[in-house]
Design a protein around this motif. Structure first.
Motif, PDB file in Angstrom:
ATOM      1  N   LEU A   1      42.214  47.718  26.342  1.00  0.00           N
ATOM      2  CA  LEU A   1      40.939  47.842  27.057  1.00  0.00           C
ATOM      3  C   LEU A   1      41.084  47.384  28.508  1.00  0.00           C
ATOM      4  CD1 LEU A   1      37.981  48.577  27.016  1.00  0.00           C
ATOM      5  CD2 LEU A   1      37.454  46.261  26.280  1.00  0.00           C
ATOM      6  N   PHE A   2      41.821  46.305  28.730  1.00  0.00           N
ATOM      7  CA  PHE A   2      42.027  45.836  30.097  1.00  0.00           C
ATOM      8  C   PHE A   2      42.747  46.895  30.925  1.00  0.00           C
ATOM      9  CE2 PHE A   2      40.331  41.846  29.105  1.00  0.00           C
ATOM     10  CZ  PHE A   2      40.334  41.030  30.227  1.00  0.00           C
ATOM     11  N   MET A   3      43.779  47.505  30.368  1.00  0.00           N
ATOM     12  CA  MET A   3      44.521  48.530  31.099  1.00  0.00           C
ATOM     13  C   MET A   3      43.659  49.758  31.368  1.00  0.00           C
ATOM     14  SD  MET A   3      48.425  48.348  29.600  1.00  0.00           S
ATOM     15  CE  MET A   3      47.944  48.465  27.856  1.00  0.00           C
ATOM     16  N   HIS A   4      42.838  50.135  30.395  1.00  0.00           N
ATOM     17  CA  HIS A   4      41.937  51.278  30.589  1.00  0.00           C
ATOM     18  C   HIS A   4      40.951  51.000  31.716  1.00  0.00           C
ATOM     19  CE1 HIS A   4      39.178  54.572  29.714  1.00  0.00           C
ATOM     20  NE2 HIS A   4      38.198  53.678  29.747  1.00  0.00           N
ATOM     21  N   ASN A   5      40.354  49.812  31.711  1.00  0.00           N
ATOM     22  CA  ASN A   5      39.382  49.472  32.748  1.00  0.00           C
ATOM     23  C   ASN A   5      40.043  49.438  34.126  1.00  0.00           C
ATOM     24  OD1 ASN A   5      37.325  49.292  30.884  1.00  0.00           O
ATOM     25  ND2 ASN A   5      37.447  47.072  30.676  1.00  0.00           N
ATOM     26  N   TRP A   6      41.257  48.912  34.181  1.00  0.00           N
ATOM     27  CA  TRP A   6      41.977  48.879  35.453  1.00  0.00           C
ATOM     28  C   TRP A   6      42.250  50.295  35.954  1.00  0.00           C
ATOM     29  CZ3 TRP A   6      46.972  50.592  36.684  1.00  0.00           C
ATOM     30  CH2 TRP A   6      47.436  50.219  37.954  1.00  0.00           C
ATOM     31  N   ALA A   7      42.609  51.195  35.044  1.00  0.00           N
ATOM     32  CA  ALA A   7      42.961  52.560  35.433  1.00  0.00           C
ATOM     33  C   ALA A   7      41.741  53.368  35.867  1.00  0.00           C
ATOM     34  CB  ALA A   7      43.656  53.268  34.269  1.00  0.00           C
TER      35      ALA A   7
ATOM     36  N   GLY B   1      39.874  39.880  34.698  1.00  0.00           N
ATOM     37  CA  GLY B   1      38.975  40.895  34.163  1.00  0.00           C
ATOM     38  C   GLY B   1      37.803  41.203  35.076  1.00  0.00           C
ATOM     39  N   HIS B   2      37.564  40.337  36.063  1.00  0.00           N
ATOM     40  CA  HIS B   2      36.492  40.563  37.042  1.00  0.00           C
ATOM     41  C   HIS B   2      37.065  40.971  38.398  1.00  0.00           C
ATOM     42  CE1 HIS B   2      34.499  38.161  33.928  1.00  0.00           C
ATOM     43  NE2 HIS B   2      33.362  38.645  34.373  1.00  0.00           N
ATOM     44  N   ALA B   3      38.252  41.577  38.388  1.00  0.00           N
ATOM     45  CA  ALA B   3      38.914  41.969  39.640  1.00  0.00           C
ATOM     46  C   ALA B   3      38.116  43.013  40.410  1.00  0.00           C
ATOM     47  CB  ALA B   3      40.315  42.498  39.337  1.00  0.00           C
ATOM     48  N   TYR B   4      37.239  43.765  39.716  1.00  0.00           N
ATOM     49  CA  TYR B   4      36.419  44.782  40.394  1.00  0.00           C
ATOM     50  C   TYR B   4      35.487  44.152  41.430  1.00  0.00           C
ATOM     51  CZ  TYR B   4      32.889  43.180  37.073  1.00  0.00           C
ATOM     52  OH  TYR B   4      32.019  42.402  36.348  1.00  0.00           O
ATOM     53  N   GLN B   5      35.285  42.820  41.362  1.00  0.00           N
ATOM     54  CA  GLN B   5      34.441  42.138  42.338  1.00  0.00           C
ATOM     55  C   GLN B   5      35.221  41.698  43.573  1.00  0.00           C
ATOM     56  OE1 GLN B   5      31.777  39.138  40.780  1.00  0.00           O
ATOM     57  NE2 GLN B   5      31.629  40.149  38.801  1.00  0.00           N
ATOM     58  N   GLY B   6      36.514  42.020  43.623  1.00  0.00           N
ATOM     59  CA  GLY B   6      37.325  41.632  44.765  1.00  0.00           C
ATOM     60  C   GLY B   6      37.793  40.189  44.654  1.00  0.00           C
ATOM     61  N   MET B   7      38.673  39.791  45.565  1.00  0.00           N
ATOM     62  CA  MET B   7      39.233  38.451  45.519  1.00  0.00           C
ATOM     63  C   MET B   7      38.166  37.376  45.670  1.00  0.00           C
ATOM     64  SD  MET B   7      41.778  36.537  45.039  1.00  0.00           S
ATOM     65  CE  MET B   7      43.096  37.750  45.032  1.00  0.00           C
TER      66      MET B   7
END
Length: 252
Positions: free
Chosen positions: A24-30, A188-194
């Motif tokens: 799931l983590f890899m899917h979300n990252w992709a 897992g919250h990388a979509y929010q940026g650093m």
């Protein structure tokens, strides 16, 4: 390496649960970039689609990890879904939870009452990283966001603190397992940026400390869900007061 393969052969259910988390983590990252592009392009219903995907993925992964935990011969109390330990550790954990809850409620009241507080929060949001994927803007999005917030509060705690720490602590010292779980939660919250990830780090540490103190996920679930629900409430307050605050800021 042989030790790893031996453990996998001895714990196939737990291994399957870990694999489900990784997939799931890899899917979300992709797919994160595509989802963000759809939202930024103004595509109708794009953000609601992301919310729906989050709801489905988190509940499905929770079902898988809980099922694999039970299939491994362990019970829900060992997963953290019991009341945990008794005594001072429990009191401290629930005390920290109460303090956190009071702070978040104060944040909502302050945002509703003060234009200066709202201005400060808007500035903080501007510096908090890329929030396009999660920031609701329409009435339908605000309603769906509340379900996402409640879902995240329950499922992420079960998956990333209950299951993940529980499994990792079988093969490494508990503090190391806890640090790894914190890191995965933040990543897992990388979509929010650093900037967003750095903001989430102390929250993740605090929730993990509460879990290790109490041995129960319930104070973490309550505080996590409240954190996200308050975030949604603040977003809504800022949205509703934006025009009035802008007019107030213009010199007469």
């Amino acid at each position: 390496m042989n030790t790893v393969f031996t453990w996998i052969s001895q714990e196939p259910a737990l291994t399957a649960g870990l694999a489900a988390i990784a997939i799931l983590f890899m899917h979300n990252w992709a797919t994160e970039g595509r989802d963000k592009a759809r939202i930024q392009s103004g595509e109708a219903g794009a953000r609601l689609g992301v919310y729906n995907k989050v709801l489905i993925h988190l509940w499905a992964l929770t079902a898988v990890t809980v099922a694999m935990w039970l299939l491994s011969g362990r019970d829900l109390d060992m997963l953290g879904l019991g009341m945990g330990v008794e005594g001072w550790r429990s009191w401290v954990a629930w005390g920290l939870t109460a303090l956190g809850a009071a702070y978040f409620i104060y944040t909502v009241v302050s945002a509703a009452a003060s234009s200066k507080t709202r201005a400060t929060i808007r500035a903080q949001i501007g510096e908090a990283g890329e929030l396009d994927l999660i920031r609701p803007e329409t009435p339908a999005e605000f309603k769906r966001f509340n379900w996402v917030a409640l879902t995240a509060g329950i499922t992420e705690e079960v998956i990333l603190r209950g299951f993940l720490i529980g499994v990792l602590s079988l093969i490494m010292p508990l503090p190391v397992a806890a640090v790894i779980a914190i890191a995965i939660f933040v990543i897992g919250h990388a979509y929010q940026g650093m900037a967003g990830m750095l903001r989430i780090l102390p929250i993740s540490i605090g929730l993990t400390v509460i879990f290790l103190l109490s041995g129960s996920l319930w104070p973490c679930i309550i505080l996590h869900a409240l954190t996200d629900l308050v975030g949604g409430a603040v977003f809504q307050i800022l949205h509703k007061t934006q025009e009035a605050d802008q007019a107030e800021a213009v010199p007469a």
